[in-house]
Design a protein around this motif. Structure first.
Motif, PDB file in Angstrom:
ATOM      1  N   ARG A  15       0.807  -1.219   0.000  1.00  0.00           N
ATOM      2  CA  ARG A  15       0.000   0.000   0.000  1.00  0.00           C
ATOM      3  C   ARG A  15       0.848   1.281   0.000  1.00  0.00           C
ATOM      4  O   ARG A  15       0.570   2.211  -0.742  1.00  0.00           O
ATOM      5  CB  ARG A  15      -0.938  -0.003   1.205  1.00  0.00           C
ATOM      6  CG  ARG A  15      -1.936   1.112   1.205  1.00  0.00           C
ATOM      7  CD  ARG A  15      -2.874   1.021   2.397  1.00  0.00           C
ATOM      8  NE  ARG A  15      -3.452  -0.285   2.597  1.00  0.00           N
ATOM      9  CZ  ARG A  15      -4.548  -0.727   2.003  1.00  0.00           C
ATOM     10  NH1 ARG A  15      -5.188   0.028   1.155  1.00  0.00           N
ATOM     11  NH2 ARG A  15      -5.005  -1.939   2.260  1.00  0.00           N
ATOM     12  N   ARG A  19       0.761   4.145  -2.872  1.00  0.00           N
ATOM     13  CA  ARG A  19       0.461   5.557  -2.612  1.00  0.00           C
ATOM     14  C   ARG A  19       1.510   6.473  -3.235  1.00  0.00           C
ATOM     15  O   ARG A  19       1.183   7.568  -3.686  1.00  0.00           O
ATOM     16  CB  ARG A  19       0.386   5.814  -1.115  1.00  0.00           C
ATOM     17  CG  ARG A  19      -0.897   5.411  -0.497  1.00  0.00           C
ATOM     18  CD  ARG A  19      -1.002   5.962   0.926  1.00  0.00           C
ATOM     19  NE  ARG A  19      -1.945   5.175   1.678  1.00  0.00           N
ATOM     20  CZ  ARG A  19      -1.639   4.444   2.733  1.00  0.00           C
ATOM     21  NH1 ARG A  19      -0.401   4.397   3.186  1.00  0.00           N
ATOM     22  NH2 ARG A  19      -2.566   3.758   3.355  1.00  0.00           N
ATOM     23  N   ASP A  26      -7.140   5.983  -0.429  1.00  0.00           N
ATOM     24  CA  ASP A  26      -7.393   4.541  -0.333  1.00  0.00           C
ATOM     25  C   ASP A  26      -8.837   4.208  -0.710  1.00  0.00           C
ATOM     26  O   ASP A  26      -9.101   3.217  -1.388  1.00  0.00           O
ATOM     27  CB  ASP A  26      -7.113   4.037   1.084  1.00  0.00           C
ATOM     28  CG  ASP A  26      -5.634   4.049   1.439  1.00  0.00           C
ATOM     29  OD1 ASP A  26      -4.805   4.145   0.513  1.00  0.00           O
ATOM     30  OD2 ASP A  26      -5.316   3.965   2.634  1.00  0.00           O
ATOM     31  N   SER A  27      -9.769   5.051  -0.274  1.00  0.00           N
ATOM     32  CA  SER A  27     -11.178   4.788  -0.582  1.00  0.00           C
ATOM     33  C   SER A  27     -11.450   4.924  -2.081  1.00  0.00           C
ATOM     34  O   SER A  27     -12.249   4.166  -2.642  1.00  0.00           O
ATOM     35  CB  SER A  27     -12.086   5.734   0.205  1.00  0.00           C
ATOM     36  OG  SER A  27     -11.765   7.082  -0.091  1.00  0.00           O
ATOM     37  N   TRP A  30     -10.123   1.781  -3.718  1.00  0.00           N
ATOM     38  CA  TRP A  30     -11.009   0.654  -3.432  1.00  0.00           C
ATOM     39  C   TRP A  30     -12.256   0.721  -4.317  1.00  0.00           C
ATOM     40  O   TRP A  30     -12.667  -0.293  -4.889  1.00  0.00           O
ATOM     41  CB  TRP A  30     -11.393   0.662  -1.953  1.00  0.00           C
ATOM     42  CG  TRP A  30     -12.213  -0.527  -1.568  1.00  0.00           C
ATOM     43  CD1 TRP A  30     -11.754  -1.765  -1.216  1.00  0.00           C
ATOM     44  CD2 TRP A  30     -13.638  -0.603  -1.535  1.00  0.00           C
ATOM     45  NE1 TRP A  30     -12.806  -2.598  -0.957  1.00  0.00           N
ATOM     46  CE2 TRP A  30     -13.984  -1.919  -1.141  1.00  0.00           C
ATOM     47  CE3 TRP A  30     -14.659   0.302  -1.790  1.00  0.00           C
ATOM     48  CZ2 TRP A  30     -15.297  -2.331  -0.998  1.00  0.00           C
ATOM     49  CZ3 TRP A  30     -15.963  -0.121  -1.646  1.00  0.00           C
ATOM     50  CH2 TRP A  30     -16.269  -1.422  -1.255  1.00  0.00           C
TER      51      TRP A  30
END
Length: 98
Positions: A15, A19, A26-27, A30
């Motif tokens: 992760r 980034r 992150d949302s 997803w």
């Protein structure tokens, strides 16, 4: 590949590395994964998910090669409720000093 041959080992990223490469929340990532718009993560263990580096790089290259349209801007005339402030009027706090 014939049955029984091992799959080639491909580089994965975690992760934090994702980034650094893709500056999205992150949302957002997803949600894009759920819609099929971003490479899917896979679990190495119950607490460790990774992405295939080659898939992420291919996604970035595809984004560079074709422009992405601007985000949808809602029309304020289609709101169910009226605006909080009067149209074109600044918000004035009610004064209790009378």
């Amino acid at each position: 590949m014939a049955h029984g041959e091992p799959l080639p080992i491909r580089r994965t990223i975690r992760r934090a590395q994702l980034r650094d490469m893709v500056p999205l929340a992150d949302s957002t990532i997803w949600e894009m994964e759920q819609r099929g718009e971003f490479p899917l993560r896979f679990a190495l263990s119950p607490r460790c998910v990774v992405w295939d580096l080659a898939e992420v790089e291919a996604w970035l290259q595809a984004r560079r090669s074709r422009p992405v349209g601007r985000a949808f801007t809602p029309n304020p005339k289609n709101r169910r409720a009226g605006p909080v402030k009067g149209a074109g009027q600044p918000h004035i706090a009610a004064s209790r000093e009378e």
